[in-house]
Scaffold this motif. Structure first.
Motif, PDB file in Angstrom:
ATOM      1  N   GLU A  51       1.178  -0.977   0.296  1.00  0.00           N
ATOM      2  CA  GLU A  51      -0.441   0.004  -0.262  1.00  0.00           C
ATOM      3  C   GLU A  51       0.905   1.500   0.053  1.00  0.00           C
ATOM      4  O   GLU A  51       2.330   2.019   0.285  1.00  0.00           O
ATOM      5  CB  GLU A  51      -1.036   0.224   1.085  1.00  0.00           C
ATOM      6  N   ARG A  52       0.238   2.373  -0.343  1.00  0.00           N
ATOM      7  CA  ARG A  52       0.910   3.488  -0.393  1.00  0.00           C
ATOM      8  C   ARG A  52       1.724   4.140   0.623  1.00  0.00           C
ATOM      9  O   ARG A  52       2.389   4.678   0.607  1.00  0.00           O
ATOM     10  CB  ARG A  52       0.472   4.628  -1.435  1.00  0.00           C
ATOM     11  N   GLY A  53       0.128   3.917   1.664  1.00  0.00           N
ATOM     12  CA  GLY A  53       1.393   4.269   3.092  1.00  0.00           C
ATOM     13  C   GLY A  53       2.286   3.737   3.543  1.00  0.00           C
ATOM     14  O   GLY A  53       3.480   4.259   4.427  1.00  0.00           O
ATOM     15  N   THR A  54       2.119   2.728   3.442  1.00  0.00           N
ATOM     16  CA  THR A  54       3.441   1.197   3.776  1.00  0.00           C
ATOM     17  C   THR A  54       4.854   1.752   2.939  1.00  0.00           C
ATOM     18  O   THR A  54       5.463   1.851   4.244  1.00  0.00           O
ATOM     19  CB  THR A  54       2.979  -0.212   3.781  1.00  0.00           C
ATOM     20  N   VAL A  55       4.582   2.013   1.719  1.00  0.00           N
ATOM     21  CA  VAL A  55       5.395   2.673   1.310  1.00  0.00           C
ATOM     22  C   VAL A  55       5.790   4.155   1.515  1.00  0.00           C
ATOM     23  O   VAL A  55       7.637   4.504   1.779  1.00  0.00           O
ATOM     24  CB  VAL A  55       5.707   2.743  -0.450  1.00  0.00           C
ATOM     25  N   VAL A  56       5.075   4.928   1.909  1.00  0.00           N
ATOM     26  CA  VAL A  56       5.815   5.942   2.641  1.00  0.00           C
ATOM     27  C   VAL A  56       6.036   5.948   4.131  1.00  0.00           C
ATOM     28  O   VAL A  56       7.054   6.734   4.599  1.00  0.00           O
ATOM     29  CB  VAL A  56       4.332   6.679   2.029  1.00  0.00           C
ATOM     30  N   ALA A  57       5.807   5.287   4.606  1.00  0.00           N
ATOM     31  CA  ALA A  57       6.004   5.372   6.100  1.00  0.00           C
ATOM     32  C   ALA A  57       7.796   5.119   6.211  1.00  0.00           C
ATOM     33  O   ALA A  57       8.901   5.058   6.505  1.00  0.00           O
ATOM     34  CB  ALA A  57       5.554   4.596   6.790  1.00  0.00           C
ATOM     35  N   LEU A  58       7.942   3.629   5.066  1.00  0.00           N
ATOM     36  CA  LEU A  58       9.350   2.945   5.175  1.00  0.00           C
ATOM     37  C   LEU A  58      10.472   3.787   4.113  1.00  0.00           C
ATOM     38  O   LEU A  58      11.204   4.199   4.571  1.00  0.00           O
ATOM     39  CB  LEU A  58       9.118   2.137   4.102  1.00  0.00           C
ATOM     40  N   LEU A  59       9.694   4.626   2.970  1.00  0.00           N
ATOM     41  CA  LEU A  59      10.886   6.048   2.805  1.00  0.00           C
ATOM     42  C   LEU A  59      11.286   7.449   3.917  1.00  0.00           C
ATOM     43  O   LEU A  59      12.172   7.244   3.628  1.00  0.00           O
ATOM     44  CB  LEU A  59      10.627   6.219   1.808  1.00  0.00           C
ATOM     45  N   ILE A  60      10.503   7.449   4.645  1.00  0.00           N
ATOM     46  CA  ILE A  60      10.593   8.414   6.173  1.00  0.00           C
ATOM     47  C   ILE A  60      11.607   7.744   6.860  1.00  0.00           C
ATOM     48  O   ILE A  60      12.744   8.667   7.373  1.00  0.00           O
ATOM     49  CB  ILE A  60       9.292   8.485   6.612  1.00  0.00           C
ATOM     50  N   TRP A  61      11.058   5.723   7.013  1.00  0.00           N
ATOM     51  CA  TRP A  61      12.328   5.464   7.436  1.00  0.00           C
ATOM     52  C   TRP A  61      13.643   5.414   7.292  1.00  0.00           C
ATOM     53  O   TRP A  61      15.068   5.528   8.234  1.00  0.00           O
ATOM     54  CB  TRP A  61      11.716   4.536   8.226  1.00  0.00           C
ATOM     55  N   LEU A  62      14.003   5.692   5.958  1.00  0.00           N
ATOM     56  CA  LEU A  62      15.545   5.338   5.294  1.00  0.00           C
ATOM     57  C   LEU A  62      15.927   6.943   5.298  1.00  0.00           C
ATOM     58  O   LEU A  62      16.540   7.002   5.310  1.00  0.00           O
ATOM     59  CB  LEU A  62      14.680   4.993   4.326  1.00  0.00           C
ATOM     60  N   ALA A  63      15.116   7.721   4.792  1.00  0.00           N
ATOM     61  CA  ALA A  63      15.747   9.097   5.404  1.00  0.00           C
ATOM     62  C   ALA A  63      16.017  10.014   6.471  1.00  0.00           C
ATOM     63  O   ALA A  63      16.948  10.105   6.708  1.00  0.00           O
ATOM     64  CB  ALA A  63      13.981  10.090   5.255  1.00  0.00           C
ATOM     65  N   GLY A  64      15.440   8.900   7.682  1.00  0.00           N
ATOM     66  CA  GLY A  64      15.731   9.092   8.694  1.00  0.00           C
ATOM     67  C   GLY A  64      17.012   8.346   9.100  1.00  0.00           C
ATOM     68  O   GLY A  64      18.085   8.847   9.807  1.00  0.00           O
ATOM     69  N   LEU A  65      17.973   7.439   8.861  1.00  0.00           N
ATOM     70  CA  LEU A  65      18.087   6.497   8.939  1.00  0.00           C
ATOM     71  C   LEU A  65      20.122   7.698   8.141  1.00  0.00           C
ATOM     72  O   LEU A  65      20.367   7.365   9.104  1.00  0.00           O
ATOM     73  CB  LEU A  65      18.446   5.026   7.774  1.00  0.00           C
ATOM     74  N   LEU A  66      19.522   7.896   6.833  1.00  0.00           N
ATOM     75  CA  LEU A  66      20.884   8.729   6.505  1.00  0.00           C
ATOM     76  C   LEU A  66      20.498   9.938   7.215  1.00  0.00           C
ATOM     77  O   LEU A  66      21.397  10.457   7.102  1.00  0.00           O
ATOM     78  CB  LEU A  66      19.897   8.826   5.116  1.00  0.00           C
ATOM     79  N   ILE A  67      19.724  10.238   7.459  1.00  0.00           N
ATOM     80  CA  ILE A  67      19.970  11.969   8.246  1.00  0.00           C
ATOM     81  C   ILE A  67      20.121  11.462   9.563  1.00  0.00           C
ATOM     82  O   ILE A  67      21.742  12.512   9.597  1.00  0.00           O
ATOM     83  CB  ILE A  67      18.160  12.540   8.475  1.00  0.00           C
TER      84      ILE A  67
END
Length: 121
Positions: A26-42
């Motif tokens: 689902e789109r919301g799951t993918v968005v949550a995982l992309l936000i998680w990845l952005a937090g990891l990179l930051i």
């Protein structure tokens, strides 16, 4: 006489297993995982760029504080993403899997700060 019977003839239409149907996330799951990845990179790459990878290399107090701040922000973004993932999927397991690395990132940020403060030259 043999007790074994001849194997049945295979037809072209018969399948040994059902066809695989790939689930679409689902789109919301993918968005949550992309936000998680952005937090990891930051939380990991920005402090690495500010302070370097060598724990015994010195850094100014301003850079140390900025590195810890970016690590904390990255960990908080990851926690927020874990909460979004939990709200979207309803699975506490998914939230725990997303939360644990954010906790580890925060602890590593504290260790980085300690090493740079105590042992940096």
């Amino acid at each position: 006489m043999s007790t074994h019977s001849a194997p049945p003839a295979r037809h072209e239409e018969q399948r040994a297993t059902a066809p695989i149907r790939w689930s679409k996330p689902e789109r919301g799951t993918v968005v949550a995982l992309l936000i998680w990845l952005a937090g990891l990179l930051i939380g990991s790459l920005v402090p690495l760029a500010l302070l370097g990878y060598d724990p015994y290399q010195g850094a100014s107090n301003t850079r140390i504080v900025l590195g810890l701040a970016f690590t904390a922000v990255g960990a908080l973004v990851m926690v927020f993403s874990a909460y979004l993932l939990y709200r979207k999927t309803g699975s506490i397991g998914a939230a725990i899997i997303a939360f644990v690395p954010s906790f580890v990132l925060g602890v590593l940020g504290l260790l980085m700060t300690t090493m740079k403060t105590l042992y940096g030259s």
